[in-house]
Motif scaffolding. Sequence first.
Motif, short mmCIF file in Angstrom:
data_model
loop_
_atom_site.label_atom_id
_atom_site.label_comp_id
_atom_site.label_asym_id
_atom_site.label_seq_id
_atom_site.Cartn_x
_atom_site.Cartn_y
_atom_site.Cartn_z
N MET A 30 1.73 -7.20 7.62
CA MET A 30 0.37 -7.08 7.10
C MET A 30 -0.67 -6.85 8.20
O MET A 30 -1.69 -6.20 7.97
CB MET A 30 -0.01 -8.33 6.31
N PHE A 31 -0.40 -7.40 9.39
CA PHE A 31 -1.42 -7.35 10.44
C PHE A 31 -1.00 -6.60 11.71
O PHE A 31 -1.85 -6.02 12.38
CB PHE A 31 -1.81 -8.79 10.83
N PHE A 32 0.27 -6.62 12.05
CA PHE A 32 0.70 -6.10 13.35
C PHE A 32 1.63 -4.90 13.28
O PHE A 32 2.20 -4.51 14.30
CB PHE A 32 1.41 -7.21 14.13
N SER A 33 1.81 -4.28 12.12
CA SER A 33 2.78 -3.19 12.04
C SER A 33 2.44 -2.00 12.93
O SER A 33 3.36 -1.39 13.51
CB SER A 33 2.99 -2.74 10.59
N GLY A 52 -3.16 -0.37 0.73
CA GLY A 52 -3.83 0.91 0.52
C GLY A 52 -5.04 1.14 1.39
O GLY A 52 -5.24 2.25 1.89
N VAL A 53 -5.86 0.08 1.61
CA VAL A 53 -7.13 0.30 2.32
C VAL A 53 -7.33 -0.63 3.52
O VAL A 53 -8.33 -0.51 4.23
CB VAL A 53 -8.33 0.16 1.37
N GLY A 54 -6.41 -1.54 3.78
CA GLY A 54 -6.57 -2.45 4.90
C GLY A 54 -6.39 -1.74 6.24
O GLY A 54 -5.38 -1.07 6.45
N ARG A 55 -7.34 -1.89 7.14
CA ARG A 55 -7.27 -1.17 8.42
C ARG A 55 -6.14 -1.70 9.30
O ARG A 55 -5.61 -0.98 10.14
CB ARG A 55 -8.60 -1.20 9.16
N TYR A 56 -5.73 -2.95 9.11
CA TYR A 56 -4.68 -3.50 9.96
C TYR A 56 -3.30 -2.93 9.64
O TYR A 56 -2.36 -3.12 10.41
CB TYR A 56 -4.65 -5.03 9.85
#
Length: 291
Positions: free
Chosen positions: A48-51, A275-279
């Motif tokens: 979710m955060f570091f891909s 879909g829209v999360g910048r991370y």
Amino acid sequence: MELYLVLAIPVLIATAWLYTAQKTRTSLPILQNKRICLLIAHPDDEAMFFSPTLSALTNPALGNHVKILCLSSGDADGLGEVRKKELGASAKMLGFRTASDVLVLEHAAFPDNMTVMWPKEKVVQVLSSAFSPPSAKGEEKLKGARFEAPNTTIDVLITFDKYGVSLHPNHISLFYGAKAWLADLMAGKSGWRCPVELYTLTTTNILRKYLSFLDGPTTLLIGALRGASLTKKKARDETPSLVFISSFGEYRKGRNAMTQGHKSQMRWFRWGWIGVGRYMVVNDLKREIFT
């Protein structure tokens, strides 16, 4: 003419995405031949955060050895064992070498809880046990310890910043625990350089958080300004930040790591994040300096 403009907009957007993604690969600092650990709080944090970071750093051409240390199994809903397996599946999709490169802890000090800060000293204990070679015993060794270079089994530690992206206290605890570990490591070692580079994932405001790849240019600009603010010596000796912007293929890899790897966590709101999360597309990591 109007139809032409309508058709041209998606092409321009896609071109901008590809350009910024390529820019981070060819013109910005990158980590190579490093022993890297990603420190996370729960299974799915890595996707979710570091891909974007993991998709880049696990590229075999860079020669890095990347590991994940997860301090809880995310057992708030009784799915701890399921989520451990899901983290392994996600890591494989993100390019990890073997299952042994992923370690998930079960410890009473680290409950999966939205209201609990984890004890800083417990995080320090875990990091010391995992990455600080045992000190030799003996009075003479202790007397000479301050003259010896600090030593660890990793070169780079990556985790959340002091806001934890989502203000989750478990995330925030990792930041303070990581800083405390390095402070302990460098205690009495004023003449030595810290052997571990600590990078933290920058928390953005709510607008930027949901701009997906459109936040790429803003991130690059802020990074450039941050670099320009350093003195020439610091710019030469320190990497102020790392920026990773996923390509289409890397974004798809991160999306699959979440949707296929972490099936137990796929609730409706997570589809919006994907879909829209910048991370899911953009990561900028700030270097925390220790001397």
